[in-house]
Design an enzyme around this catalytic site. Structure first.
Site, short mmCIF file in Angstrom:
data_model
loop_
_atom_site.label_atom_id
_atom_site.label_comp_id
_atom_site.label_asym_id
_atom_site.label_seq_id
_atom_site.Cartn_x
_atom_site.Cartn_y
_atom_site.Cartn_z
N PHE A 110 -11.19 8.03 -1.46
CA PHE A 110 -10.70 6.86 -0.73
C PHE A 110 -10.34 5.73 -1.69
O PHE A 110 -11.20 5.25 -2.44
CB PHE A 110 -11.76 6.38 0.26
CG PHE A 110 -11.95 7.28 1.44
CD1 PHE A 110 -11.46 6.93 2.69
CD2 PHE A 110 -12.61 8.50 1.31
CE1 PHE A 110 -11.63 7.77 3.78
CE2 PHE A 110 -12.78 9.35 2.39
CZ PHE A 110 -12.29 8.98 3.64
N ASP B 180 -1.44 6.81 6.26
CA ASP B 180 -1.51 5.56 7.00
C ASP B 180 -0.18 5.18 7.64
O ASP B 180 0.88 5.28 7.01
CB ASP B 180 -1.95 4.45 6.02
CG ASP B 180 -2.42 3.21 6.72
OD1 ASP B 180 -2.32 3.13 7.95
OD2 ASP B 180 -2.88 2.30 6.02
N ASN C 250 -3.61 12.18 -4.47
CA ASN C 250 -2.64 11.16 -4.08
C ASN C 250 -2.52 10.11 -5.17
O ASN C 250 -3.53 9.72 -5.78
CB ASN C 250 -3.06 10.47 -2.78
CG ASN C 250 -3.06 11.39 -1.58
OD1 ASN C 250 -2.01 11.76 -1.07
ND2 ASN C 250 -4.25 11.77 -1.13
N PHE D 100 0.87 -1.18 0.00
CA PHE D 100 0.00 0.00 0.00
C PHE D 100 0.90 1.23 0.00
O PHE D 100 1.38 1.67 1.05
CB PHE D 100 -0.90 -0.01 1.24
CG PHE D 100 -2.13 0.84 1.14
CD1 PHE D 100 -3.37 0.27 0.89
CD2 PHE D 100 -2.07 2.22 1.30
CE1 PHE D 100 -4.52 1.05 0.81
CE2 PHE D 100 -3.20 3.01 1.23
CZ PHE D 100 -4.43 2.42 0.97
#
EC number: 5.4.99.27
Length: 349
Positions: free
Chosen positions: A329, A80, A129, A27
């Site tokens: 998201f 994150d 992003n 990720f």
């Protein structure tokens, strides 16, 4: 209120399952501010690469290194902890020489570059992003492949991800308890998380009800339409409907849904009636937002991942690359591809 896992799928419920984030390297997020440092000013923009540490922790460590108050270090968004992420921090150091930030070292974090800047980097002040995700132990490859093709054309619902609502929905539960009482909430972080969860849940509910309709992406009289990539919007009229529909079909315009709160929602006539009916049973959350004077806003109903491409490493492992605008998201893209093993709530926004 429809739970996140039960929200309507645009492409139907996935047949396959798989692992998201089997390890942090699966990720990867690279922040795109949409601008370059000015090269002068009382602030320093610092681009960092981190793995295993959250944004606030690194920001506090940077403040300590620079011998400034923690509030003098800002960032555009939380990234994150359990992922590989690149993002910018901004430190206000008026009247000081440029420090040697190559000496700033904490475990799991590396300074990539830094430069002077004129303005503070504020929360939300980013363009988007870029994501690189690896899905492992994927079943039903043919179904996943077909879904990737469909998402590339039709997008996905622009739902707020489960992480917005906290582990086990704790933020939304907090908002509901608050709505049912008159007791003030003095903790600023709780207030922010709970109000955000309340408004996001109402938005998701409106989108959920609209996506159920076969003609969900057809312009309705009174819809609030947004130029793609812009924040402003205008209201559709019946006289313009055919031309506006053409522009929606070409992804030049986006149909929006309400982020309910105080003030006008933005829609009129048929579109307003639909939105009000979609959340008619959620009076407590609506009253909370009004009571706390949270301003109403709009958000695109659909999300189109940009520069979407994918590569199958083998029959059960696929790497995805795409770019999303700020506030969207990646997990809302993934949920249309596979049923993930585990939940999303631990993944930071």
């Amino acid at each position: 209120m429809t739970e996140f896992e039960n929200l309507t799928y645009l492409h139907g419920k996935p047949q396959g399952a798989g692992l998201l984030k089997a390890n942090p390297e699966d990720f990867v997020v690279v922040e795109d501010l949409g601008f370059e440092p000015d090269g002068e000013g009382e602030h320093i923009l610092v681009r960092i690469l981190k793995n295993g540490c959250n944004t606030r922790f690194v920001a506090d460590a940077l403040a300590k290194f620079l011998k400034i108050h923690a509030r003098e270090v800002s960032f555009a968004g939380q990234k994150d902890k359990h992922a590989v992420t690149e993002q910018w921090l901004c430190a206000r150091v008026p009247g000081k020489e440029m420090p040697d930030l190559s000496a700033f070292q904490i475990e799991g974090c590396k300074v990539l570059e830094y430069a002077r800047h004129k303005r503070k980097l504020r929360l939300g002040a980013l363009k988007g992003n870029a994501f690189t995700l690896v899905l492992r132990e994927v079943s039903h490859r043919d179904d996943v492949e077909a879904r990737l093709q469909a998402i590339n054309t039709r997008g996905v619902p622009n739902y707020f991800g489960a992480q917005r609502f906290g582990i086990g929905g704790s933020n939304l539960q907090g908002a509901l308890r608050w709505a049912q009482s008159n007791a003030p909430v003095r903790d600023r972080n709780k207030r922010s998380f709970w109000l955000s969860a309340a408004r996001s849940a109402l938005f998701n509910q409106i989108v959920n009800e609209r996506v159920k309709k076969p003609d969900f992406n057809q312009v309705v009289d009174g819809d609030a339409l947004q130029l793609a990539g812009r924040g402003s919007w205008f209201v559709a009229t019946q006289e313009e409907q055919a031309e506006l529909q053409r522009r929606v079909d070409e992804k030049e315009l986006m149909i929006t849904a309400a982020l309910p709160g105080s003030g006008e929602w933005g829609t009129l006539r048929d579109a307003l009636a639909f939105e009000e009916a979609a959340i008619a049973d959620e009076g407590e959350l609506q009253s909370l937002l009004l009571r706390e004077k949270v301003e109403a806003a709009r958000r695109a109903m659909l999300l189109y991942p940009q520069q979407l491409r994918w590569n199958w490493w083998d029959d059960v492992t696929v790497e995805l690359r795409f770019w999303l605008p700020a506030g969207s998201f990646a997990t809302s893209v993934v949920r249309e591809l596979i049923n993930t093993m585990g939940d999303y709530a631990h993944i930071a926004e």
